[in-house]
Design an enzyme around this catalytic site. Structure first.
Site, PDB file in Angstrom:
ATOM      1  N   HIS A 141      -4.303  -6.226   0.510  1.00 44.07           N
ATOM      2  CA  HIS A 141      -3.709  -6.708   1.750  1.00 44.07           C
ATOM      3  C   HIS A 141      -4.715  -6.593   2.901  1.00 44.07           C
ATOM      4  O   HIS A 141      -4.947  -7.567   3.637  1.00 44.07           O
ATOM      5  CB  HIS A 141      -2.449  -5.912   2.074  1.00 44.07           C
ATOM      6  CG  HIS A 141      -1.788  -6.329   3.359  1.00 44.07           C
ATOM      7  ND1 HIS A 141      -0.830  -7.299   3.411  1.00 44.07           N
ATOM      8  CD2 HIS A 141      -1.971  -5.901   4.642  1.00 44.07           C
ATOM      9  CE1 HIS A 141      -0.439  -7.472   4.665  1.00 44.07           C
ATOM     10  NE2 HIS A 141      -1.114  -6.618   5.432  1.00 44.07           N
ATOM     11  N   GLU A 142      -5.288  -5.420   3.039  1.00 41.47           N
ATOM     12  CA  GLU A 142      -6.241  -5.210   4.134  1.00 41.47           C
ATOM     13  C   GLU A 142      -7.534  -5.995   3.902  1.00 41.47           C
ATOM     14  O   GLU A 142      -8.187  -6.434   4.858  1.00 41.47           O
ATOM     15  CB  GLU A 142      -6.538  -3.718   4.303  1.00 41.47           C
ATOM     16  CG  GLU A 142      -5.318  -2.853   4.594  1.00 41.47           C
ATOM     17  CD  GLU A 142      -4.532  -3.323   5.809  1.00 41.47           C
ATOM     18  OE1 GLU A 142      -5.133  -3.947   6.719  1.00 41.47           O
ATOM     19  OE2 GLU A 142      -3.312  -3.083   5.848  1.00 41.47           O
ATOM     20  N   HIS A 190      -7.264  -9.431   5.506  1.00 43.67           N
ATOM     21  CA  HIS A 190      -7.563  -9.405   6.946  1.00 43.67           C
ATOM     22  C   HIS A 190      -9.070  -9.258   7.176  1.00 43.67           C
ATOM     23  O   HIS A 190      -9.668  -9.964   7.993  1.00 43.67           O
ATOM     24  CB  HIS A 190      -6.843  -8.230   7.620  1.00 43.67           C
ATOM     25  CG  HIS A 190      -5.357  -8.342   7.634  1.00 43.67           C
ATOM     26  ND1 HIS A 190      -4.692  -9.454   8.084  1.00 43.67           N
ATOM     27  CD2 HIS A 190      -4.385  -7.451   7.279  1.00 43.67           C
ATOM     28  CE1 HIS A 190      -3.382  -9.264   7.994  1.00 43.67           C
ATOM     29  NE2 HIS A 190      -3.171  -8.051   7.510  1.00 43.67           N
TER      30      HIS A 190
END
Length: 707
Positions: free
Chosen positions: A46-47, A50
Site C-alpha cells: 500500500h505504502e 504512494h
C-alpha cells in the site's frame, strides 16, 4: 490504518495435539512469523504505491515507514529515510508539503514554491499519488487470490448441512443436502456466499437451488432473523464422510456416545453403512435415521499410520459395528406449549394450522399427561402415510378459546435432526411441519426414573445445568505445550459442549428451556443434570443422572460421530483462468465490504461483528496454521478490505484527501487552511476512536473477557 469486519458462523474446530510439544511450539512460532510477514507485506505494498508514484512525479519523500509512532529502526538511502515504527497497525509516506499531523503544509505558500513539494504538483498528479496505495492493494490482493486459486482453494460448498428449528430456512422447508445455486440473483460458489448474501441484504433473501436428490429445483423468499448481531436464516454448512478425533489417542466419537466405544479413528472415511453405500453426509444421515434402532456395520476407508518421512500407506477397508443409541431421560413428561412456527407446504400448513395453536390431543391421547411431547416427532413419523386425528386449541381475540379436530397425514421425516442453536429453541416435528415449545411445568413423573420421588406433578423447573461430573484436564501441562498454545484456545479433553456447563435459565422473556435441555442430554452423554425446582412454596436444587429410556423403545438418530466439514477445491486450469477467478473474487469481496458498511449504518449489522488489529492477527494466525494457500487468500481479502476502507471520504484517509483534491479540481483552488485543519482533526478523532472501539471489541467482546 487497517481494520476488518468479519462475520462468523458456528464452526466445530477439532485439533489433534502434536506428538512433541517442542515441534508444536516451533510450528506456532513459524505461523506467527508468517503472519507478521504477511500483514507487513500488505501494508508495504500500500505504502509502496504512494511512494513509487510520488517519486515518479518528482515529489521529495522524507520518510517511508511501516508502522506508526516511535521509530525502532531506520536507514537512509538518498533523500528518503526508510523506517520500522513501534505501532504496527499501518504505515505512512511522509512527503514535503503533505503531512496528516500538520495539514497547514498543504496551504503553505512557502512550501508550494518548492517544485519538489507535493502541494506544488498539479491536481492530477496528486490524485495519482493518493490513489496509488489503493490501486496497489487491489492489484496485490488480486495477485494473492490468483496464486491461491492456481494452487487450489478449499471452499465449503453452498450445501445445507442443517437448519435451525423455527428459523426462516426451516419454515421455508430447506433440508440437509439442499444445494443453493443463487443468492439474491447472484451465483453462489460456496457457503460463504450464502452467509454474506443474507447478512448484507436489506430486505428478503431470494434463494434458488436444487434438492439433495440433485433433481428437484427450489426457490424460496426468506425473511432473515434480525435479533442477533447480523441477519440470519438459520443454516449451517454440510459435514462430510471423513471422521475427526476429539481425544488424545486419535479415536473418533463424542465421549459417552456409542461411536466413541467401537474403535472408529480420525481420518476414517465412511463408505458404506448396513450394506448400503453412502456418497455424502445427507445420504448417511437419512440411512442412520431410517435404521436408528438397528446395530449397523460401518465400512470405513482407513490409512494406517506411518512414521515421519515414510511413504503414506495404502488405505484399507475396515469394518466396525456400531450399536444404536437410546434416548436418555430423567423420567419427566412436561406440558406442551403453543406452536411457534409452521413449515410452508407441510401437512400442518395444508391442515390450516397456525402459530399459537396448541396441540392438546393426538389420536385421543392427551399430550403431556399420556403422550410425552418429546415423543411426538417419532409418533407422527411412525404413522407416515396414515391419517392422524389431532385436536387443537386456538385462541380467539376477545373470546373463549375454541377446540377443533383436524386430520393430518404425516410425511416420513424424522425428528431430532434439526439444529438446536438457541437457549430457547423449540422442538420440531418434521413429519407434519410444526415446531412448538415445551413447558417447564411437570405433568407426569415416570415410576422408577431418576426423578421419581424427588419431583412431583405441577412442580416447575426454573433452571437446568448440564455439567461434567468432574473437571477435565487440559491437554498440555508442560511449559513447552503451554507456550505452543499461546494466543490460541487450549485443547481440552472434553465432550460435545466443551468443558463448561450448559446452563439454561427460564426467564420472563424466554421461559421455555426444556426442549433445548432434552436435546443437550442426548448429545452430552457423560453429563449429569442439576435442576432448580419450585415445588409449592419450596425452591430446591436436585442433581440427577439421566438413564437410557428403555420403556419408550425410541432411539436417538445421532450416534455421536464426529465429522469434518465438506470442502470442494476451486482450482484454476491456467494462469489466465486464475486471474479471471481472482478478479471475480476480488470484486465480490470488495462489494461485500461496502455492503458491510451500509449494513452497519442501517443497523442491519451490529458493531460487535467488527474486528480490530488483534482480531486480524488471530484470524491471520488461523489461516497461516492451515497453510500458505489459506494465508494468501486471507491476505488478498485484507488487501481488498484495506483498499476499500482507505478510500472512504474520511479526512486523514486516502479517500478524504481525494475529496479535497476533487474540490480543488472543480473550484480551481484548495480548501482554506481552517477547513483543512478542522477536517483533519475530525478525521483523526474518528479514526482513533474507531481503532479504540475495535480493540475494545477484540479484548472484551470477542474473547469473552468482559463477561
Amino acid at each position: 490504518m487497517a481494520w476488518i469486519s468479519q462475520m462468523s458462523d458456528s464452526y466445530l474446530l477439532v485439533a489433534m495435539p502434536s506428538v512433541l510439544a517442542a515441534s508444536k511450539l516451533m510450528a506456532t512460532i513459524l505461523s506467527w512469523i508468517w503472519v507478521a510477514l504477511g500483514l507487513g507485506l500488505v501494508i508495504f505494498f500500500h505504502e509502496l504505491g504512494h511512494f513509487a508514484v510520488a517519486k515518479w512525479c518528482g515529489v521529495f519523500v522524507e520518510r517511508f515507514s511501516i508502522g506508526f509512532g516511535p521509530i525502532l529502526w531506520s536507514l537512509k538511502r538518498g533523500d528518503t529515510e526508510y523506517a520500522l515504527s513501534a505501532v504496527p497497525f499501518g504505515g505512512y509516506v511522509k512527503m514535503l508539503g503533505q503531512d496528516d499531523m500538520d495539514p497547514s503544509q498543504l496551504s503553505s505558500e512557502e512550501i508550494k514554491q518548492d517544485p519538489r513539494s507535493y502541494s506544488a504538483k498539479p491536481v492530477w498528479q496528486r490524485m495519482a499519488i493518493i490513489s496509488a496505495g489503493v490501486i496497489m492493494n487491489i492489484i496485490t490482493g488480486t495477485l494473492f487470490f490468483a496464486i491461491a486459486f492456481h494452487d487450489g482453494v478449499e471452499t465449503a460448498p453452498a450445501r445445507i448441512g442443517s437448519v435451525v428449528v423455527g428459523k426462516a430456512a426451516w419454515a421455508a422447508g430447506l433440508k440437509n443436502g439442499d444445494l443453493v445455486t443463487e443468492v439474491n440473483g447472484k451465483e453462489a460458489h460456496g457457503f460463504m456466499d450464502i452467509m454474506y448474501g443474507v447478512a448484507l441484504s436489506s430486505s428478503d433473501v431470494e434463494l434458488k437451488g436444487v434438492g439433495a436428490d440433485g433433481k428437484q429445483p427450489f426457490q424460496h423468499s426468506l425473511t432473515p432473523d434480525k435479533t442477533d448481531t447480523r441477519r440470519m436464516i438459520g443454516v449451517a454448512p454440510s459435514p462430510d464422510l471423513q471422521l475427526l478425533a476429539m481425544t488424545e489417542d486419535g479415536s473418533s466419537g463424542f465421549p459417552g456416545t456409542v461411536a466413541a466405544t467401537v474403535g472408529l479413528q480420525s481420518s476414517d472415511e465412511i463408505i458404506s453403512v448396513g450394506g448400503e453405500s453412502v456418497r455424502n453426509y445427507a445420504e448417511l444421515q437419512r440411512l442412520l435415521i431410517s435404521r436408528r434402532a438397528d446395530e449397523l456395520e460401518f465400512v470405513v476407508k482407513r490409512r494406517p499410520k506411518t512414521e515421519p518421512g515414510q511413504e503414506p500407506a495404502t488405505a484399507q477397508e475396515v469394518k466396525v459395528t456400531v450399536p444404536p443409541a437410546r434416548f436418555r431421560t430423567l423420567g419427566l413428561s412436561m406440558d406442551i406449549e403453543r406452536i411457534t412456527a409452521i413449515q410452508k407446504d407441510s401437512p400442518a400448513d395444508d391442515a390450516k394450522l397456525r402459530p399459537r395453536d396448541k396441540i392438546i390431543r393426538v389420536d385421543g391421547q392427551d399430550v403431556g399427561a399420556t403422550l410425552n411431547p418429546v415423543e411426538l416427532p417419532d409418533y407422527f413419523q411412525s404413522r407416515a402415510g396414515q391419517a392422524v386425528e389431532v385436536e387443537i386449541k386456538r385462541e380467539v381475540d376477545g373470546g373463549t378459546p375454541k377446540e377443533f379436530k383436524v386430520s393430518i397425514t404425516p410425511r416420513d421425516r424424522s425428528g431430532w435432526v434439526d439444529r438446536f442453536e438457541e437457549r430457547g429453541s423449540p422442538l420440531s416435528v418434521p413429519s407434519i411441519g410444526v415446531a412448538y415449545q415445551i413447558s417447564s411445568v411437570v405433568l407426569k413423573v415416570e415410576p422408577g426414573s431418576p426423578a421419581d420421588g424427588q419431583i412431583k406433578p405441577n412442580d416447575r423447573i426454573t433452571k437446568i445445568e448440564i455439567y461434567l461430573p468432574q473437571n477435565r484436564i487440559p491437554i498440555g501441562t508442560t511449559i513447552l505445550e503451554r507456550l505452543a498454545n499461546w494466543w490460541s484456545p487450549p485443547k481440552l479433553d472434553v465432550d460435545y459442549f466443551g468443558s463448561r456447563p450448559v446452563e439454561l435459565v427460564g426467564s420472563e422473556k424466554q421461559p421455555h428451556i426444556w426442549a433445548t435441555a432434552y436435546s443437550v442430554m442426548q448429545m452430552a452423554r457423560t453429563r449429569q443434570v442439576k435442576l432448580t425446582v419450585i415445588s409449592g412454596d419450596e425452591t430446591k436444587t436436585l442433581e440427577l443422572q439421566p438413564i437410557e429410556d428403555v420403556k419408550s423403545g425410541l432411539y436417538f438418530p445421532d450416534r455421536g460421530l464426529i465429522h469434518g466439514g465438506e470442502f470442494i477445491i476451486q482450482k484454476a486450469t491456467s494462469v489466465g483462468d486464475a486471474l479471471r477467478m481472482s478478479a471475480r473474487y476480488a470484486k465480490t469481496r470488495g462489494t461485500e465490504v461496502y455492503l458491510t458498511l451500509r449494513s452497519l449504518v442501517r443497523g442491519d449489522l451490529s458493531i460487535k461483528e467488527l474486528h480490530g488489529p488483534i482480531g486480524i492477527a488471530k484470524v491471520a494466525h488461523h489461516f497461516a496454521s492451515a497453510g500458505l494457500t489459506p494465508l494468501l487468500l486471507f491476505l488478498g481479502f485484507l488487501s481488498i478490505n484495506l483498499a476499500v476502507l482507505n478510500f472512504l471520504p474520511i479526512p486523514v484517509l486516502d479517500g478524504g484527501h481525494m475529496v479535497f483534491l476533487c474540490w480543488e479540481l472543480v473550484t480551481r483552488k484548495p480548501p482554506s487552511e481552517r477547513v483543512l485543519i478542522a477536517a483533519q482533526r475530525f478525521g483523526l478523532i474518528f479514526v482513533v476512536g474507531l481503532m479504540l472501539l475495535v480493540i475494545y471489541l477484540d479484548v472484551f467482546v470477542h474473547t469473552g473477557a468482559g463477561k
